[in-house]
Enzyme design. Structure first.
Site, PDB file in Angstrom:
ATOM      1  CB  CYS A   1      -0.810  -0.141   1.147  1.00  0.00           C
ATOM      2  SG  CYS A   1      -1.708  -1.589   1.474  1.00  0.00           S
TER       3      CYS A   1
ATOM      4  CG  HIS B   1      -2.720   4.133   5.096  1.00  0.00           C
ATOM      5  ND1 HIS B   1      -2.604   4.019   3.614  1.00  0.00           N
ATOM      6  CD2 HIS B   1      -2.762   2.821   5.460  1.00  0.00           C
ATOM      7  CE1 HIS B   1      -2.465   2.748   3.199  1.00  0.00           C
ATOM      8  NE2 HIS B   1      -2.677   1.918   4.436  1.00  0.00           N
TER       9      HIS B   1
ATOM     10  CG  HIS C   1      -6.547   0.495   0.427  1.00  0.00           C
ATOM     11  ND1 HIS C   1      -5.558   0.868  -0.465  1.00  0.00           N
ATOM     12  CD2 HIS C   1      -5.904  -0.361   1.413  1.00  0.00           C
ATOM     13  CE1 HIS C   1      -4.327   0.595   0.225  1.00  0.00           C
ATOM     14  NE2 HIS C   1      -4.709  -0.009   1.581  1.00  0.00           N
TER      15      HIS C   1
END
Length: 396
Positions: free
Chosen positions: A161, A292, A326
């Site tokens: 990520c 995040h 995401h």
């Protein structure tokens, strides 16, 4: 040393096929997370919400003029954002092919979105032999390199990520060390059965739109998309629009668990602190944090504690994953574009679906669109394996 500035941006995500469309959705608070988009094969596509780009793969090929066999959806999304970024920066073909132009891309899935096709090939399906060469995650940037004749440094990063945040950091370091004068940096990932099944096995997919930093969060929504930025030395950007300066970056790893951050948040804390030190800034200088904020139990609590550990007075913060889902290897680059828009437009975009603060922490993210004086924005990206990166963008 010349400052490193952003002269071009491009993005495609569930909330738009361009920077302008993404900006409009952010201002309006319009999410792209839905159930049943149907552009990837998975039995969960109608059951769980995803941040899909609602354009079919074949339609993307037609729009982009791609006729070669074996080009993956990941590559198509990357090419779309890449094209917008280089056009925005007014890069010429001579500049693209010059030895001092580098390409640093990132992805988590890459060609693995075609796992089923590759499996069929290994069982005697000679019709789809082209998928073998597309399966490598580096195939995305190799295709762009070939299409545009890029001769400078080319690299692909995969740190889950935080992949495209590390691509941006690496691009800055190429310029600072004299290995390139301009670098096109970014990331791309597409939704695929391979990815969805993997995250479902981790039991972190939510059956509702994600709610970052909410006490009752149930997990993340996977999304897809791509974003690219053009980085140049300020001296080479005369006459161009300068969106922002990349003023700082920091990477750290808490080496705690393959898919979880340490309870103390050592990796996130050190990444943010290192970025501040690199930029020569103090915590009080940061006006906004693009968090995040995945909506998972572990991430949101740990990131909250790490922010409180570093900032005496926490600035406004929000996660934009409630808009896009995401997007894995693309997330950092997409959120870098959003952070740049924070500065360029002097706007803050809301953290969607927030209702109740996390017990014992009590933090509330920005929940409505508003404007303000924004000079420095921190963007956080924390990957599997504890690979944590923070970027700082500043008003040029």
């Amino acid at each position: 040393m010349d400052r490193i500035v952003v002269t071009g941006i491009g993005v495609i995500s569930a909330i738009g096929h361009s920077v302008a469309e993404n900006h409009t959705a952010l201002v309006q608070g319009k999410t792209g997370i839905i159930k049943g988009g149907g552009n990837f094969p998975s039995r969960y596509s109608g059951l769980l919400p995803f941040g899909e780009v609602l354009t079919g793969t074949q339609e993307l090929k037609t729009k982009l003029g791609v006729t070669e066999p074996g080009v993956t959806r990941t590559t198509l999304l990357a090419l779309h954002a890449f094209n917008e970024a280089i056009a925005d920066a007014r890069l010429t073909q001579n500049e693209l092919t010059a030895a001092d132009t580098a390409l640093v891309g990132a992805t988590t899935v890459g060609g693995m979105c075609l796992t089923d096709e590759l499996y069929a090939n290994t069982h005697g399906d000679a019709e789809h032999i082209e998928y073998v060469k597309s399966y490598d995650y580096a195939s995305v940037n190799l295709y762009i390199q070939t299409r545009y004749g890029i001769t400078g440094v080319i690299n692909t990063l995969n740190t889950a990520c935080s992949s495209s945040a590390n691509a941006i950091m690496y691009g800055c370091r190429l310029i600072k060390n004299g290995l390139a004068n301009r670098v096109i940096v970014g990331g791309a990932d597409s939704l695929a059965k391979f990815t969805v099944n993997g995250f479902n096995a981790l039991r972190i997919l939510s059956d509702e739109p994600c709610a970052p930093f909410d006490q009752n969060r149930k997990g993340l929504n996977l999304g897809e998309g791509a974003a690219f930025l053009v980085l140049e030395k300020e001296a080479d950007a005369t006459g161009k629009k300068i969106y922002a300066e990349v003023s700082g970056y920091g990477n750290a790893n808490d080496a705690y668990h393959p898919s979880s951050l340490s309870p103390e948040g050592d990796g996130p804390y050190l990444a943010m602190k290192n970025a501040l030190d690199n930029a020569g800034l103090k915590p009080a200088d940061i006006d906004f944090i693009n968090a995040h904020g995945t909506g998972t139990e572990n991430n949101d609590e740990v990131e909250s504690r790490a922010m409180l550990r570093l900032f005496n007075t926490l600035p406004g913060f929000a996660s934009t994953k409630g808009f896009t889902g995401h997007t894995l290897g693309a997330a950092s680059a997409i959120e870098a574009v959003y952070s740049i828009l924070n500065i360029d437009r002097q706007e803050l975009y809301p953290n969607l679906n927030f209702n109740e603060p996390i017990t014992d922490i009590g933090l509330e993210p920005v929940q409505a669109y508003n404007t303000g004086t924004i000079k420095h924005v921190m963007s956080n990206s924390f990957g599997f394996g504890g690979n944590c990166t923070s970027l700082i963008f500043s008003k040029a």
